[in-house]
Design a protein around this motif. Structure first.
Motif, mmCIF file in Angstrom:
data_model
loop_
_atom_site.group_PDB
_atom_site.id
_atom_site.type_symbol
_atom_site.label_atom_id
_atom_site.label_comp_id
_atom_site.label_asym_id
_atom_site.label_seq_id
_atom_site.Cartn_x
_atom_site.Cartn_y
_atom_site.Cartn_z
ATOM 1 N N ASP A 29 0.821 -1.185 -0.066
ATOM 2 C CA ASP A 29 0.104 0.022 0.183
ATOM 3 C C ASP A 29 0.849 1.287 0.048
ATOM 4 O O ASP A 29 0.774 2.179 -0.886
ATOM 5 C CB ASP A 29 -0.891 0.130 1.129
ATOM 6 N N PHE A 30 1.817 1.420 1.095
ATOM 7 C CA PHE A 30 2.528 2.526 0.933
ATOM 8 C C PHE A 30 3.679 2.696 0.056
ATOM 9 O O PHE A 30 3.829 3.650 -0.624
ATOM 10 C CB PHE A 30 3.450 2.555 2.348
ATOM 11 N N GLY A 31 3.902 1.429 -0.588
ATOM 12 C CA GLY A 31 4.999 1.434 -1.818
ATOM 13 C C GLY A 31 4.267 2.227 -2.900
ATOM 14 O O GLY A 31 4.871 3.121 -3.691
ATOM 15 N N VAL A 32 3.062 1.736 -3.090
ATOM 16 C CA VAL A 32 2.282 2.417 -4.549
ATOM 17 C C VAL A 32 2.108 3.735 -4.204
ATOM 18 O O VAL A 32 2.028 4.657 -5.141
ATOM 19 C CB VAL A 32 1.144 1.421 -4.700
ATOM 20 N N TYR A 33 1.519 4.177 -2.983
ATOM 21 C CA TYR A 33 1.234 5.394 -2.623
ATOM 22 C C TYR A 33 2.474 6.411 -2.821
ATOM 23 O O TYR A 33 2.301 7.512 -3.462
ATOM 24 C CB TYR A 33 0.707 5.534 -1.071
ATOM 25 N N SER A 34 3.529 5.922 -2.411
ATOM 26 C CA SER A 34 4.719 6.864 -2.415
ATOM 27 C C SER A 34 5.262 7.110 -3.625
ATOM 28 O O SER A 34 5.604 8.212 -4.048
ATOM 29 C CB SER A 34 5.881 6.126 -1.608
ATOM 30 N N PHE A 44 -2.695 12.950 -3.644
ATOM 31 C CA PHE A 44 -2.601 12.167 -2.344
ATOM 32 C C PHE A 44 -3.918 11.147 -2.335
ATOM 33 O O PHE A 44 -3.804 9.825 -2.070
ATOM 34 C CB PHE A 44 -2.446 12.744 -1.038
ATOM 35 N N LEU A 45 -5.069 11.613 -2.736
ATOM 36 C CA LEU A 45 -6.359 10.676 -2.513
ATOM 37 C C LEU A 45 -6.368 9.696 -3.573
ATOM 38 O O LEU A 45 -6.712 8.481 -3.234
ATOM 39 C CB LEU A 45 -7.653 11.647 -2.778
ATOM 40 N N ALA A 46 -5.884 10.073 -4.829
ATOM 41 C CA ALA A 46 -5.657 9.234 -5.896
ATOM 42 C C ALA A 46 -4.680 8.157 -5.480
ATOM 43 O O ALA A 46 -4.743 6.790 -5.864
ATOM 44 C CB ALA A 46 -5.384 9.690 -7.176
ATOM 45 N N ALA A 47 -3.359 8.337 -5.073
ATOM 46 C CA ALA A 47 -2.386 7.585 -4.830
ATOM 47 C C ALA A 47 -3.014 6.704 -3.546
ATOM 48 O O ALA A 47 -2.621 5.441 -3.473
ATOM 49 C CB ALA A 47 -1.238 8.371 -4.242
ATOM 50 N N ASN A 48 -3.804 7.175 -2.514
ATOM 51 C CA ASN A 48 -4.151 6.230 -1.392
ATOM 52 C C ASN A 48 -5.230 5.353 -1.799
ATOM 53 O O ASN A 48 -4.987 4.294 -1.803
ATOM 54 C CB ASN A 48 -4.854 7.167 -0.549
ATOM 55 N N LEU A 49 -6.118 5.698 -2.819
ATOM 56 C CA LEU A 49 -6.998 4.445 -3.593
ATOM 57 C C LEU A 49 -6.168 3.603 -4.232
ATOM 58 O O LEU A 49 -6.397 2.403 -3.957
ATOM 59 C CB LEU A 49 -7.611 5.236 -4.317
ATOM 60 N N CYS A 50 -5.130 3.908 -4.909
ATOM 61 C CA CYS A 50 -4.452 2.964 -5.642
ATOM 62 C C CYS A 50 -3.495 2.125 -4.806
ATOM 63 O O CYS A 50 -3.264 0.764 -4.925
ATOM 64 C CB CYS A 50 -3.387 3.490 -6.687
ATOM 65 N N GLY A 51 -2.912 2.662 -3.586
ATOM 66 C CA GLY A 51 -2.341 2.073 -2.728
ATOM 67 C C GLY A 51 -3.161 1.196 -1.935
ATOM 68 O O GLY A 51 -2.652 -0.377 -1.687
ATOM 69 N N LYS A 52 -4.411 1.348 -1.500
ATOM 70 C CA LYS A 52 -5.278 0.632 -0.724
ATOM 71 C C LYS A 52 -5.669 -0.665 -1.678
ATOM 72 O O LYS A 52 -5.823 -1.557 -1.070
ATOM 73 C CB LYS A 52 -6.629 1.198 -0.209
ATOM 74 N N LEU A 53 -5.882 -0.295 -2.904
ATOM 75 C CA LEU A 53 -6.236 -1.548 -3.747
ATOM 76 C C LEU A 53 -5.331 -2.416 -3.918
ATOM 77 O O LEU A 53 -5.500 -3.678 -3.939
ATOM 78 C CB LEU A 53 -6.809 -0.786 -5.178
ATOM 79 N N THR A 54 -3.935 -2.097 -4.012
ATOM 80 C CA THR A 54 -2.836 -2.971 -4.136
ATOM 81 C C THR A 54 -2.685 -3.717 -2.781
ATOM 82 O O THR A 54 -2.529 -5.092 -3.025
ATOM 83 C CB THR A 54 -1.617 -2.059 -4.310
#
Length: 136
Positions: A29-34, A44-54
């Motif tokens: 999650d954090f890797g994709v978010y970062s 950050f919201l789009a990054a959070n969504l992608c991180g959470k899905l991963t």
């Protein structure tokens, strides 16, 4: 002694396994978010969504077979539907908290993500234990 405690189905054993699996999920999650935040600053919201899905992709399988590996009341299809509902709740909760921390408090986007995930992890554990991976 610790190894024996982690192999059981009690709350402490599950909590320990949830923590270990959670590290894998959090890293994804954090890797994709970062990565996405570095490529698209401010998103950050789009990054959070992608991180959470991963993270969720790893989490469903690992929690089903490692964390809550007891004889389960429901099949994988029902669990997956419940897991998606918990994921949806977590996405809303984490996005709201992340947005508040960054926009209202001026927090660093990376530190805010880590802080928010601490809150979300506790909520997710309880919902997973009591609803998604219910024992027989």
């Amino acid at each position: 002694m610790i190894a024996q405690q982690m192999t059981g189905n009690g709350l402490i054993a599950q909590g320990a396994r949830y923590g270990l699996v959670g590290l894998v999920v959090l890293a994804a999650d954090f890797g994709v978010y970062s990565l996405l935040l570095a490529l698209f600053p401010g998103q950050f919201l789009a990054a959070n969504l992608c991180g959470k899905l991963t993270g969720a992709a790893f989490g469903f399988v690992l929690h089903r077979h490692v964390t809550f590996r007891w004889a389960q009341r429901d099949g994988a299809a029902r669990q997956f539907a419940a897991y998606l509902a918990v994921l949806g709740f977590n996405l809303l909760l984490s996005s709201a908290l992340l947005s508040a921390a960054i926009r209202l408090l001026g927090a660093n986007a990376y530190l805010a993500k880590l802080g928010v995930d601490i809150v979300v992890v506790g909520t997710a554990f309880l919902l997973s234990r009591l609803w998604v991976y219910r024992p027989l």
